[in-house]
Design a protein around this motif. Structure first.
Motif, PDB file in Angstrom:
ATOM      1  N   MET A 120      -8.573  20.261  -6.448  1.00 61.87           N
ATOM      2  CA  MET A 120      -8.914  18.919  -6.729  1.00 61.87           C
ATOM      3  C   MET A 120      -9.847  18.385  -5.502  1.00 61.87           C
ATOM      4  SD  MET A 120      -6.847  15.437  -7.559  1.00 61.87           S
ATOM      5  CE  MET A 120      -6.088  15.830  -9.066  1.00 61.87           C
ATOM      6  N   ARG A 121     -11.032  17.865  -5.702  1.00 58.75           N
ATOM      7  CA  ARG A 121     -11.754  17.357  -4.894  1.00 58.75           C
ATOM      8  C   ARG A 121     -11.820  15.968  -4.793  1.00 58.75           C
ATOM      9  NH1 ARG A 121     -16.301  22.072  -4.941  1.00 58.75           N
ATOM     10  NH2 ARG A 121     -14.997  23.809  -4.272  1.00 58.75           N
ATOM     11  N   PHE A 122     -11.967  15.325  -3.774  1.00 63.81           N
ATOM     12  CA  PHE A 122     -12.352  13.673  -3.934  1.00 63.81           C
ATOM     13  C   PHE A 122     -13.416  13.410  -3.374  1.00 63.81           C
ATOM     14  CE2 PHE A 122      -7.660  13.964  -3.820  1.00 63.81           C
ATOM     15  CZ  PHE A 122      -7.100  12.901  -4.896  1.00 63.81           C
ATOM     16  N   VAL A 123     -14.302  12.775  -4.155  1.00 73.72           N
ATOM     17  CA  VAL A 123     -15.753  12.592  -3.867  1.00 73.72           C
ATOM     18  C   VAL A 123     -15.934  10.933  -3.244  1.00 73.72           C
ATOM     19  CG1 VAL A 123     -16.981  14.388  -4.908  1.00 73.72           C
ATOM     20  CG2 VAL A 123     -16.724  12.356  -5.976  1.00 73.72           C
ATOM     21  N   THR A 124     -14.839  10.185  -3.440  1.00 72.76           N
ATOM     22  CA  THR A 124     -14.838   9.148  -3.056  1.00 72.76           C
ATOM     23  C   THR A 124     -13.428   8.762  -2.292  1.00 72.76           C
ATOM     24  OG1 THR A 124     -13.754   8.047  -5.228  1.00 72.76           O
ATOM     25  CG2 THR A 124     -16.273   8.080  -5.084  1.00 72.76           C
ATOM     26  N   PRO A 125     -13.186   7.981  -1.611  1.00 73.10           N
ATOM     27  CA  PRO A 125     -11.952   7.374  -1.079  1.00 73.10           C
ATOM     28  C   PRO A 125     -10.878   7.360  -1.986  1.00 73.10           C
ATOM     29  CG  PRO A 125     -13.756   6.192  -0.087  1.00 73.10           C
ATOM     30  CD  PRO A 125     -14.212   6.820  -1.368  1.00 73.10           C
ATOM     31  N   ALA A 126      -9.498   7.814  -1.646  1.00 74.86           N
ATOM     32  CA  ALA A 126      -8.514   8.033  -2.480  1.00 74.86           C
ATOM     33  C   ALA A 126      -7.397   7.055  -2.016  1.00 74.86           C
ATOM     34  CB  ALA A 126      -7.802   9.112  -2.803  1.00 74.86           C
ATOM     35  N   ALA A 127      -7.865   5.733  -1.572  1.00 73.23           N
ATOM     36  CA  ALA A 127      -6.886   4.882  -0.902  1.00 73.23           C
ATOM     37  C   ALA A 127      -6.361   4.012  -1.891  1.00 73.23           C
ATOM     38  CB  ALA A 127      -7.710   3.982  -0.109  1.00 73.23           C
ATOM     39  N   TYR A 128      -5.018   3.643  -1.884  1.00 72.58           N
ATOM     40  CA  TYR A 128      -4.313   2.747  -2.819  1.00 72.58           C
ATOM     41  C   TYR A 128      -3.400   1.779  -2.229  1.00 72.58           C
ATOM     42  CZ  TYR A 128      -0.360   5.578  -1.736  1.00 72.58           C
ATOM     43  OH  TYR A 128       0.601   6.266  -1.288  1.00 72.58           O
ATOM     44  N   ARG A 129      -2.965   1.053  -2.944  1.00 70.71           N
ATOM     45  CA  ARG A 129      -1.967   0.214  -2.529  1.00 70.71           C
ATOM     46  C   ARG A 129      -0.673   0.014  -3.107  1.00 70.71           C
ATOM     47  NH1 ARG A 129      -3.960  -6.252  -1.875  1.00 70.71           N
ATOM     48  NH2 ARG A 129      -1.945  -6.864  -1.048  1.00 70.71           N
ATOM     49  N   SER A 130       0.385   0.270  -2.012  1.00 72.33           N
ATOM     50  CA  SER A 130       1.657   0.396  -2.312  1.00 72.33           C
ATOM     51  C   SER A 130       2.379  -0.394  -1.272  1.00 72.33           C
ATOM     52  CB  SER A 130       1.963   1.694  -2.174  1.00 72.33           C
ATOM     53  OG  SER A 130       3.425   2.146  -2.226  1.00 72.33           O
ATOM     54  N   ALA A 131       3.473  -1.428  -2.171  1.00 67.26           N
ATOM     55  CA  ALA A 131       4.349  -2.531  -1.313  1.00 67.26           C
ATOM     56  C   ALA A 131       3.476  -3.201  -0.290  1.00 67.26           C
ATOM     57  CB  ALA A 131       5.167  -1.522  -0.481  1.00 67.26           C
ATOM     58  N   LYS A 133       0.597  -2.799   0.930  1.00 72.35           N
ATOM     59  CA  LYS A 133      -0.133  -2.393   2.134  1.00 72.35           C
ATOM     60  C   LYS A 133      -1.082  -1.216   1.614  1.00 72.35           C
ATOM     61  CE  LYS A 133       3.426  -2.816   5.540  1.00 72.35           C
ATOM     62  NZ  LYS A 133       4.311  -2.213   6.634  1.00 72.35           N
ATOM     63  N   TYR A 134      -1.973  -0.993   2.132  1.00 73.63           N
ATOM     64  CA  TYR A 134      -3.226  -0.073   1.851  1.00 73.63           C
ATOM     65  C   TYR A 134      -2.634   1.315   2.311  1.00 73.63           C
ATOM     66  CZ  TYR A 134      -6.584  -2.931  -0.620  1.00 73.63           C
ATOM     67  OH  TYR A 134      -6.836  -3.859  -1.506  1.00 73.63           O
ATOM     68  N   ARG A 135      -2.687   2.136   1.474  1.00 77.63           N
ATOM     69  CA  ARG A 135      -2.484   3.778   1.932  1.00 77.63           C
ATOM     70  C   ARG A 135      -3.646   4.637   1.801  1.00 77.63           C
ATOM     71  NH1 ARG A 135       2.354   2.255   4.223  1.00 77.63           N
ATOM     72  NH2 ARG A 135       3.549   1.344   2.591  1.00 77.63           N
ATOM     73  N   ASN A 136      -4.150   5.407   2.866  1.00 76.69           N
ATOM     74  CA  ASN A 136      -5.127   6.278   2.850  1.00 76.69           C
ATOM     75  C   ASN A 136      -5.022   7.765   2.182  1.00 76.69           C
ATOM     76  OD1 ASN A 136      -6.943   4.477   3.779  1.00 76.69           O
ATOM     77  ND2 ASN A 136      -6.522   4.778   5.833  1.00 76.69           N
ATOM     78  N   MET A 137      -3.758   8.178   2.412  1.00 73.88           N
ATOM     79  CA  MET A 137      -3.434   9.514   1.916  1.00 73.88           C
ATOM     80  C   MET A 137      -2.302   9.281   0.739  1.00 73.88           C
ATOM     81  SD  MET A 137      -5.302  11.659   3.496  1.00 73.88           S
ATOM     82  CE  MET A 137      -4.219  13.174   2.600  1.00 73.88           C
ATOM     83  N   PRO A 138      -2.716   9.749  -0.321  1.00 75.82           N
ATOM     84  CA  PRO A 138      -1.583   9.361  -1.407  1.00 75.82           C
ATOM     85  C   PRO A 138      -0.755  10.137  -1.264  1.00 75.82           C
ATOM     86  CG  PRO A 138      -3.656  10.300  -2.213  1.00 75.82           C
ATOM     87  CD  PRO A 138      -4.042  10.068  -0.677  1.00 75.82           C
ATOM     88  N   LEU A 139       0.343   9.928  -1.898  1.00 74.15           N
ATOM     89  CA  LEU A 139       1.451  11.001  -2.147  1.00 74.15           C
ATOM     90  C   LEU A 139       1.349  11.690  -3.675  1.00 74.15           C
ATOM     91  CD1 LEU A 139       4.729   8.660  -1.649  1.00 74.15           C
ATOM     92  CD2 LEU A 139       3.832  10.430  -0.227  1.00 74.15           C
ATOM     93  N   MET A 140       1.127  13.181  -3.493  1.00 75.22           N
ATOM     94  CA  MET A 140       0.353  13.780  -4.625  1.00 75.22           C
ATOM     95  C   MET A 140       1.318  13.614  -5.812  1.00 75.22           C
ATOM     96  SD  MET A 140      -1.995  14.878  -3.202  1.00 75.22           S
ATOM     97  CE  MET A 140      -2.753  15.989  -4.461  1.00 75.22           C
ATOM     98  N   HIS A 141       2.464  13.466  -6.050  1.00 72.15           N
ATOM     99  CA  HIS A 141       3.120  13.354  -6.948  1.00 72.15           C
ATOM    100  C   HIS A 141       2.879  11.822  -7.917  1.00 72.15           C
ATOM    101  CE1 HIS A 141       6.139  11.280  -4.684  1.00 72.15           C
ATOM    102  NE2 HIS A 141       6.494  10.458  -5.792  1.00 72.15           N
ATOM    103  N   LYS A 142       2.640  10.899  -6.811  1.00 70.87           N
ATOM    104  CA  LYS A 142       2.186   9.720  -7.542  1.00 70.87           C
ATOM    105  C   LYS A 142       0.650   9.600  -7.984  1.00 70.87           C
ATOM    106  CE  LYS A 142       5.383   6.693  -5.069  1.00 70.87           C
ATOM    107  NZ  LYS A 142       5.584   5.199  -4.542  1.00 70.87           N
TER     108      LYS A 142
END
Length: 157
Positions: A120-131, A133-142
């Protein structure tokens, strides 16, 4: 089914634009499709199509992908477009040619990729919000759970 259309656009000076070209292209696409379908897409939480713009150095490649047969109508409309009018540019963008890939199902993709593993290649940032707060590195299972949920939702669209 996965549908894909690449539009090859002549290089042009983008300095007069005040926002990203991809944002303007999304607006152009939405203006060209059936109004009722565009309104329907704006109400969805997850879109059954995506738009990706790449500067090849010799011009731009606009890739449109549709995750459903219904969303493929967007590609049908865009395949015949030869000029793209963008607010802020003096002249329309010129589409040199288009290339449409054969539709592929998830089963087809699995046969091509093989059973040993996937990349899997990310061509855009994969930031997400959890609790909160913004997270830059996602947990792979999520991340995979989110992708699976989106595929399931789009299969019903």
């Amino acid at each position: 089914m996965l549908h894909q259309l690449d539009m090859y656009i002549k290089s042009t000076d983008l300095t007069p634009l005040y926002s990203a070209l991809a944002v303007k292209l999304h607006g152009f696409v939405m203006s060209k499709i059936d109004t009722r379908y565009a309104e329907y897409l704006h109400r969805l939480d997850i879109n059954p199509f995506s738009l990706y713009l790449y500067d090849s150095g010799r011009g731009f490649i606009l890739r449109l992908s549709a995750l459903t047969d219904r969303a493929a109508q967007i590609l049908d409309v865009m395949e015949d477009i030869r000029e793209i009018v963008i607010y802020g540019l003096d002249a329309p963008l010129e589409v040199e040619h288009t290339r449409r890939a054969a539709p592929a199902s998830l089963d087809d993709i699995g046969k091509v990729v093989g059973k040993r593993g996937y990349q899997m290649r990310f061509v855009t940032p994969a930031a997400y919000r959890s609790a909160g707060k913004y997270r830059n590195m996602p947990l792979m299972h999520k991340l995979f759970k989110s992708v699976i949920n989106k595929i399931n939702i789009n299969e019903r669209t």
